[in-house]
Design a protein around this motif. Sequence first.
Motif, PDB file in Angstrom:
ATOM      1  N   MET A   1       0.812  -1.217   0.000  1.00  0.00           N
ATOM      2  CA  MET A   1       0.000   0.000   0.000  1.00  0.00           C
ATOM      3  C   MET A   1       0.841   1.261   0.000  1.00  0.00           C
ATOM      4  O   MET A   1       0.555   2.228  -0.686  1.00  0.00           O
ATOM      5  CB  MET A   1      -0.927   0.024   1.220  1.00  0.00           C
ATOM      6  CG  MET A   1      -2.171  -0.828   1.036  1.00  0.00           C
ATOM      7  SD  MET A   1      -3.186  -0.791   2.524  1.00  0.00           S
ATOM      8  CE  MET A   1      -3.722   0.909   2.528  1.00  0.00           C
ATOM      9  N   TRP A   2       1.899   1.272   0.814  1.00  0.00           N
ATOM     10  CA  TRP A   2       2.628   2.522   0.990  1.00  0.00           C
ATOM     11  C   TRP A   2       3.815   2.662   0.048  1.00  0.00           C
ATOM     12  O   TRP A   2       4.309   3.755  -0.162  1.00  0.00           O
ATOM     13  CB  TRP A   2       3.102   2.658   2.438  1.00  0.00           C
ATOM     14  CG  TRP A   2       1.964   2.907   3.378  1.00  0.00           C
ATOM     15  CD1 TRP A   2       1.309   1.981   4.118  1.00  0.00           C
ATOM     16  CD2 TRP A   2       1.314   4.144   3.634  1.00  0.00           C
ATOM     17  NE1 TRP A   2       0.295   2.562   4.828  1.00  0.00           N
ATOM     18  CE2 TRP A   2       0.275   3.899   4.557  1.00  0.00           C
ATOM     19  CE3 TRP A   2       1.496   5.467   3.185  1.00  0.00           C
ATOM     20  CZ2 TRP A   2      -0.563   4.882   5.032  1.00  0.00           C
ATOM     21  CZ3 TRP A   2       0.650   6.455   3.673  1.00  0.00           C
ATOM     22  CH2 TRP A   2      -0.366   6.165   4.579  1.00  0.00           C
TER      23      TRP A   2
ATOM     24  N   LYS B   1       1.691   1.556  -3.756  1.00  0.00           N
ATOM     25  CA  LYS B   1       0.434   2.280  -3.930  1.00  0.00           C
ATOM     26  C   LYS B   1      -0.657   1.394  -4.511  1.00  0.00           C
ATOM     27  O   LYS B   1      -1.387   1.795  -5.420  1.00  0.00           O
ATOM     28  CB  LYS B   1       0.637   3.522  -4.800  1.00  0.00           C
ATOM     29  CG  LYS B   1       1.875   4.317  -4.380  1.00  0.00           C
ATOM     30  CD  LYS B   1       1.685   5.795  -4.501  1.00  0.00           C
ATOM     31  CE  LYS B   1       2.701   6.538  -3.674  1.00  0.00           C
ATOM     32  NZ  LYS B   1       4.068   6.468  -4.152  1.00  0.00           N
ATOM     33  N   VAL B   2      -0.753   0.205  -3.975  1.00  0.00           N
ATOM     34  CA  VAL B   2      -1.805  -0.717  -4.379  1.00  0.00           C
ATOM     35  C   VAL B   2      -3.034  -0.435  -3.520  1.00  0.00           C
ATOM     36  O   VAL B   2      -2.875  -0.166  -2.331  1.00  0.00           O
ATOM     37  CB  VAL B   2      -1.333  -2.178  -4.152  1.00  0.00           C
ATOM     38  CG1 VAL B   2      -2.418  -3.173  -4.483  1.00  0.00           C
ATOM     39  CG2 VAL B   2      -0.069  -2.443  -4.941  1.00  0.00           C
ATOM     40  N   PRO B   3      -4.232  -0.447  -4.073  1.00  0.00           N
ATOM     41  CA  PRO B   3      -5.430  -0.264  -3.240  1.00  0.00           C
ATOM     42  C   PRO B   3      -5.526  -1.368  -2.196  1.00  0.00           C
ATOM     43  O   PRO B   3      -5.091  -2.492  -2.429  1.00  0.00           O
ATOM     44  CB  PRO B   3      -6.597  -0.382  -4.219  1.00  0.00           C
ATOM     45  CG  PRO B   3      -6.008  -0.290  -5.561  1.00  0.00           C
ATOM     46  CD  PRO B   3      -4.561  -0.627  -5.476  1.00  0.00           C
ATOM     47  N   ARG B   4      -6.120  -1.016  -1.049  1.00  0.00           N
ATOM     48  CA  ARG B   4      -6.149  -1.965   0.058  1.00  0.00           C
ATOM     49  C   ARG B   4      -6.792  -3.303  -0.330  1.00  0.00           C
ATOM     50  O   ARG B   4      -6.260  -4.366  -0.036  1.00  0.00           O
ATOM     51  CB  ARG B   4      -6.895  -1.367   1.252  1.00  0.00           C
ATOM     52  CG  ARG B   4      -7.011  -2.344   2.410  1.00  0.00           C
ATOM     53  CD  ARG B   4      -7.788  -1.761   3.559  1.00  0.00           C
ATOM     54  NE  ARG B   4      -6.958  -0.831   4.323  1.00  0.00           N
ATOM     55  CZ  ARG B   4      -6.178  -1.208   5.348  1.00  0.00           C
ATOM     56  NH1 ARG B   4      -6.131  -2.480   5.684  1.00  0.00           N
ATOM     57  NH2 ARG B   4      -5.477  -0.327   5.994  1.00  0.00           N
TER      58      ARG B   4
ATOM     59  N   GLN C   1      -6.931   6.157  -0.792  1.00  0.00           N
ATOM     60  CA  GLN C   1      -5.767   5.280  -0.844  1.00  0.00           C
ATOM     61  C   GLN C   1      -6.215   3.832  -0.777  1.00  0.00           C
ATOM     62  O   GLN C   1      -5.712   2.971  -1.498  1.00  0.00           O
ATOM     63  CB  GLN C   1      -4.815   5.579   0.310  1.00  0.00           C
ATOM     64  CG  GLN C   1      -3.548   4.743   0.190  1.00  0.00           C
ATOM     65  CD  GLN C   1      -2.732   4.720   1.455  1.00  0.00           C
ATOM     66  OE1 GLN C   1      -3.087   5.342   2.445  1.00  0.00           O
ATOM     67  NE2 GLN C   1      -1.639   3.998   1.410  1.00  0.00           N
ATOM     68  N   GLU C   2      -7.193   3.569   0.087  1.00  0.00           N
ATOM     69  CA  GLU C   2      -7.625   2.182   0.202  1.00  0.00           C
ATOM     70  C   GLU C   2      -8.245   1.701  -1.093  1.00  0.00           C
ATOM     71  O   GLU C   2      -8.115   0.544  -1.469  1.00  0.00           O
ATOM     72  CB  GLU C   2      -8.601   2.045   1.369  1.00  0.00           C
ATOM     73  CG  GLU C   2      -7.876   2.367   2.671  1.00  0.00           C
ATOM     74  CD  GLU C   2      -8.587   1.845   3.899  1.00  0.00           C
ATOM     75  OE1 GLU C   2      -9.805   1.550   3.770  1.00  0.00           O
ATOM     76  OE2 GLU C   2      -7.944   1.738   4.938  1.00  0.00           O
ATOM     77  N   ALA C   3      -8.916   2.627  -1.756  1.00  0.00           N
ATOM     78  CA  ALA C   3      -9.614   2.224  -2.979  1.00  0.00           C
ATOM     79  C   ALA C   3      -8.678   2.171  -4.183  1.00  0.00           C
ATOM     80  O   ALA C   3      -8.690   1.206  -4.944  1.00  0.00           O
ATOM     81  CB  ALA C   3     -10.764   3.172  -3.246  1.00  0.00           C
ATOM     82  N   THR C   4      -7.858   3.205  -4.329  1.00  0.00           N
ATOM     83  CA  THR C   4      -7.063   3.270  -5.556  1.00  0.00           C
ATOM     84  C   THR C   4      -5.586   3.098  -5.300  1.00  0.00           C
ATOM     85  O   THR C   4      -4.816   2.907  -6.239  1.00  0.00           O
ATOM     86  CB  THR C   4      -7.233   4.629  -6.248  1.00  0.00           C
ATOM     87  OG1 THR C   4      -6.602   5.616  -5.415  1.00  0.00           O
ATOM     88  CG2 THR C   4      -8.696   4.986  -6.441  1.00  0.00           C
ATOM     89  N   GLY C   5      -5.168   3.201  -4.038  1.00  0.00           N
ATOM     90  CA  GLY C   5      -3.754   3.060  -3.739  1.00  0.00           C
ATOM     91  C   GLY C   5      -3.010   4.369  -3.823  1.00  0.00           C
ATOM     92  O   GLY C   5      -1.889   4.460  -3.347  1.00  0.00           O
TER      93      GLY C   5
END
Lengths: 253, 253, 409, 366, 316
Positions: free
Chosen positions: B114-115, B118-121, C223-227
């Motif tokens: 994720m960090w 930058k992959v969606p959760r 961020q959770e949705a698209t990263g």
Amino acid sequence: MTQPSIQQQNLAVELRGVNKWYGEFHVLKNINLQVGKGERIVICGPSGSGKSTMIRCINRLEEHQQGDIIVNGTRLTEDLKKIEQIRRDVGMVFQHFNLFPHLTVLENCVLAPMWVKKVPRREAEATAMQYLERVRIPEQAKKYPGQLSGGQQQRVAIARSLCMNPDVMLFDEPTSALDPEMIKEVLDVMIELAREGMTMLCVTHEMGFAKTVADRVIFMDAGQIVEENEPHEFFNNPQHERTQLFLSQILQH
Amino acid sequence: MTQPSIQQQNLAVELRGVNKWYGEFHVLKNINLQVGKGERIVICGPSGSGKSTMIRCINRLEEHQQGDIIVNGTRLTEDLKKIEQIRRDVGMVFQHFNLFPHLTVLENCVLAPMWVKKVPRREAEATAMQYLERVRIPEQAKKYPGQLSGGQQQRVAIARSLCMNPDVMLFDEPTSALDPEMIKEVLDVMIELAREGMTMLCVTHEMGFAKTVADRVIFMDAGQIVEENEPHEFFNNPQHERTQLFLSQILQH
Amino acid sequence: MSADNILAERLQGQPVPREGTAVPERAVPFWNDPGKRALLFQALLLAMLGFLIYSVVSNTLDNLESRGITTGFSFLGDEAGFGIPLSLIDYTEADSYGRTFVVGLLNTVLVSALGIVAATLLGFLLGVARLSDNFLVAKLSATYIEIFRNIPLLLQIFFWYFAVLQALPSPRQSLELFGGFLNVRGLSVPRPVPEAGFGLVVGALVLGIVATLLLVRWARRRQEATGRIFPSHWAGAGLIVGLPLLAFLVAGMPLSLDRPELRGFNFSGGMTLLPELVALWLALTIYTAAFIAETVRGGILAVPGGQLEAASALGLPKGRTLRLIVIPQAMRVIIPPLTSQYLNLTKNSSLATAIGYPDLVSVFAGTTLNQTGQAIEVISMTMAVYLTLSLLTSLFMNGYNKRMALAER
Amino acid sequence: MKYAIEPALPAPANTVGAIGWMRQHLFHGPLSSAATLIIAFLAIYLLTPVVQWALIDADWIGDSREACSSGGACWVFIGTRLEQFLYGFYPSAETWRLDLAFVLLIALIAWLAVPRLPFKGRVSAFTLLFYPIVAYYLLSGGAFGLTDVETHRWGGFSLTLVLAVVGIVAALPFGVLLALGRRSEMPIVRSLSVVYIEVWRGVPLITVLFMASVMLPLFFPEDMSFDKLLRALIGIILFQSAYMAEVVRGGLQAIPRGQYEAADALGLSYWKKMILIILPQALKLMIPGIVNTFIALFKDTSLVVIIGLFDLLAIVQAAGNDPDWIGFATEGYIFVALMFWIFCFGMSRYSQHLERKLHTGHGNRA
Amino acid sequence: EGTLGSVKQRGWLQCGVTNGVPGFSVPDAQGNWQGLDVDVCRAIAAATLGDARKVKYIPLTAKERFTALQSGEVDVLSRVTTWTLARDAQLGINFAGVTYYDGQGFLVKKDLGLKSVKELDGATVCVQSGTTTELNLADYFRSNGLSFTPVVFDTNEQAAGSFNSGRCDAFTTDLSQAYGLRTRMSDPEAVVALPDVISKEPLGPAVRQGDDQWFNIVKWSLFAMLNAEELGVTSANADEMKASDNPNIKRLLGVDGPKGKGLDLADDWSYQIVKQVGNYGEAFARNVGMDSPLQVERGINALWNQGGFQYAPPMR
Ligand SMILES: Nc1ncnc2c1ncn2[C@@H]1O[C@H](COP(=O)(O)OP(=O)(O)OP(=O)(O)O)[C@@H](O)[C@H]1O
Ligand SMILES: Nc1ncnc2c1ncn2[C@@H]1O[C@H](COP(=O)(O)OP(=O)(O)OP(=O)(O)O)[C@@H](O)[C@H]1O
Ligand SMILES: [Mg+2]
Ligand SMILES: [Mg+2]
């Protein structure tokens, strides 16, 4: 199951229908056991089966909730006097020795005789040296436990118990914290003790020891005594599935 | 010394004349090593010989002072961007797992995707669950590392690295902090990984593992690569005295 | 007995017996029964304690009686008749002793709050500095810490007050800095006075805060949705500062400054920071920061190096490693001792009495106690305040520790 | 086949030696370099005038303020008053008694601190039981042909030491009882201990001193009266025993359960078990904690100025009010700070050393 | 029994004094106490024990003084304490007379050129906490419609020191102490006392309520000193004066008259006071008056027949 017939008055330790719980957890389930004077009992079983708990009940390091425990004819109750009496009669050797690190070996040995039995120091020291010789480390008397090897420490622990002149000795995995080469020193001392006729209850997985000295081997699982037999029978002809399984694991290595 | 010929462009990791000092202490001496894509390398050698240091240089956990380290065609320099790039491509599993104790197993696994990537959760979690299944602990996803056994923790650590989809995996004694029964769980996972064609550099003394999966075994001593061979040859016909001595010790037990 | 039987039996552990041990055949004498002995001992202890309390209370009552001292809290309603130089609520000599309690309490809160904020900032800075790679930075911080935590706080208060602040010039010769005046009577600075339209600025500030909160939530969701990661702190800081600033300009700068002026003996107008407050604040900050720095250092060191290596190996950049890995773990270790440092600071603020800063102990346990002679009531009330504070703190700490405890096997 | 161990090459010049050290510790990146330069500059800029004032321009010799004319620090002030700062108003013919008590204490502590010396048990028993009596008669006299010196003549650094040492030594037994109480299985004993400990730890020492000085007399029958110093000491001991209890509890908790069980199995009763087995071991573990509370108390004794006792800080401050010496308060404060600092820093180093030793040495071969 | 009994039994008098107020009670470099208040203690010791040296001085802060007296820690409180109704009525103590008629005044820096307290509107005033001074200050400014900021200190030295360093425009305390403290300032010449006296501050020794015999002893010890001055008896001439024909002097020196019986004291109790301590005038001059660094005028503290307030009931 063969129950060696022992006369009532010759019993050193007797457990009758002992039950014990830790909170909700039933750790000892209806334990019945009779140990005659001079008998050597080896207790084995998987981890968590309640072996330690059982022998710790015998000198009241743990309290049981149901049933009777009778040591040398004295029944264990709340009575402090009786508990003290029984602790004087029963020696115990722990897995981790539990020597008092701030006292020398000799001081470890004379402490209880002096303060519990009120023996004069000179006399207590003489006795202590005698037992230290028996466990073959008289030359270490002035050292501190921290300066000894594990095997030596365990032998001191045995001598310390013997100094109280106990009628019964309890051993809780006395060799399992030791390196292989030290195990033998300790077992030798224990075998000698057994030969001299001390009543012993010993939790151990040293099957060699069991075969050599035990009068009976007791197998516990899940808080019960599953099987009880003389060693030859026990090892060569285990009755219960659970025992067979356990022995197969243990004898592997 | 046989050097398998690998085409330049197919190299995953290459070390050319790498030298490293800790202060005055020369810890890596002129290391040359080429690892092809999909190759499995096992590194062994006595303690203090520089094995850990070498593989830690590959993902720049340690800085080397001379020579070139090239990962996937990128040369490691001071350039932070390049270091980050390489760290993304190279996964690492440590002796002591180094899981993040304040995060659940699943959170440990999705953190870097994720960090860093930058992959969606949702996607990161799906991938993570997939890898957790591969290391056979999907049911532990919601637990915290402290609640798992050592073997389980190490498998989580492997899954966590895999979640970044690395090209190369580094293992630094992944099983040496584990109890015997747990070692097998972890080795099984690693063997499976190797079978699937992952490029691996693994510091380990598990000779069974080396024999099963390694393409090459590298023996280091005093900061140098002493011997390098395919496993069968390496174990049955070590060339150097030092290697023979080492193997004789290691295979004893 | 068959193996199956045993297995079956094993599956059902029996419930704990209700009544415990069976009735013993012979009653154990009570002095040998540990349970009864404990009961007896505790009863004796209680009786002794009761007697102690009784004799203290009766002695006290006798003493008060024979000295003609009145008891009770009615004195709190009487007129105090003395002035207090700093009060956060309206207070004049004609107010009651009860009000002096509140004034003192608020002053304690004021200096403690100021001290906590400053000591935290300085302490974190020093704690991190002590771990710096830079030799000078690390040594400077270490020197600071070793010097200031090994000198009595009272001495430091005296030093700042008597040796430093009282060496400042008199009001007539004030040092002028940035529109403020520094002299032996304290620091006088302009006081902002809001004018019509200032509400807009306040509104913008509220809006900025709300918008930031929403933004942070939105950024997390996205961020959770698209990263994709949105730099929400920077944006948030911009919103919180920018919006009010914009409103301020748009509304035509609706703020005037009440500048301090030398009138008569002193500066009037503006705001004056009392030197007593400054000395106390400085000393508390400097002293406590040394302890906080050690706490912080300990917390950071408690995060094993392997955690940083693992984060690096995963490719997390330094900043994110700090935020996601180091801080959450270090804070668990830091917060409990940190709260006790806060508590210490608050308790230490009672040293105010030595330099005449009007805190609770100085005003209430000092002047009020002297004027009324109601030692018992006054000291008890004062102690109760500190006690309540520390109980609240430990309550908070227990809750925190429970919530934060790392799950273990 | 033998392989050749390649010779270790010297490290590149810029990574080792003075240059390597500076590169790594002073100029590691632009930020670090900037910090180094700024700090070096500030240190020189700020320290020079301080050194100038305190050492170079200072006056050291003389016996009145006329000797202080050079504009630097006036250490003459400290020099002429030193005896008062150390002994308070104690009659100068009798100050040897303070010296003796102090030297005796140091000797006893040194004996206990040096690992080699024998009879630790007896020496610590003497220190805890008999030394206080000896010191009491030495200090206050009134017996054995020593003249009576009333407590209000005590002052200065010797009073600071008396307060701190008595506070700690007397608080220790109470602390032990409270700690045992807090670990007891008897609910009333436990809760009383907890309440006592938490109450005293929750309030500032200053209110405790106030209480001791204004409320304590009210609690006792009218004809009982205590000396002011004694009242302050009672307050300090009540307060300190709560802190001590927590230190003791920490020590008790560090004793493995096996020690309790072994003692039980040998048939030792509760008190025998505690006195013979547990406390001797726990005390050793508690020493760093005791030293740390001692440091805290040592610093806190300076608060007695607020109830009008003349400890070191108070007496120096009072001397600064002497018309002959007005304007030398800073020197006085620096002197006091230095005295406290040397003691506290020394002790904290010692306790850190002990902590490390216990940490590494515990349970190992001695 | 009673306080006298315990003093006699103990063999010394416990006297509560200040931590150090020049002229009233202050230890010298050897720790010997001196001052007007101290002389009162010595007089009581001379009367009760026959030896003025048999006094144990207990220094007390303003805060502790009443509790110390109430709890019996001191037998008498002779510590620049103002006699007020509240103290007499609520604190369970009795004042036994007035040793010094004082008043609260103000010290200011000369260069301000102030003439009166009325000009102090808006000033910052340093004051010691827990004293009547603090209350008088507030009362006076309020009733005159003046504003001020108090800065409160634990001790008078700190208050004076802070005034000295410029923290306050004025320093207020009883004038007697103000003079003493002024001598300790960096430039005493630059500090002046304003002429206004804003309060009555009769200072005197106090004893616990409920022990009338002891109350009488303290009261009459003081009166003996005053009578001696009035009759011209001094420590130097006390022995000669025993032979005097003046019946008043005879009674004073215990040759004649009521002697010590009513007070349960030795017959020569008042002789001992005069002999060992001196008369009031001597004590005043030695401690605060012209023979001392304080240089305070007798003023209202002169005897009644010399234009002052000091008046003692006759000893007969
Ligand atoms: N204080 C306790 N509270 C709750 N459960 C306990 C406690 N002590 C032991 N138990 C549980 O009781 C069971 C029996 O423990 P015990 O120590 O007697 O086993 P054991 O047969 O000696 O095993 P081992 O071979 O591992 O020593 C275990 O399941 C253990 O988890
Ligand atoms: N940070 C460091 N500073 C100085 N010397 C170090 C440092 N880290 C490692 N070393 C030294 O470098 C040498 C190589 O260490 P390294 O950890 O690479 O050995 P290793 O082959 O992995 O050994 P092991 O099997 O014990 O893990 C050792 O002698 C070690 O003492
Ligand atoms: Mg067990
Ligand atoms: Mg390694």
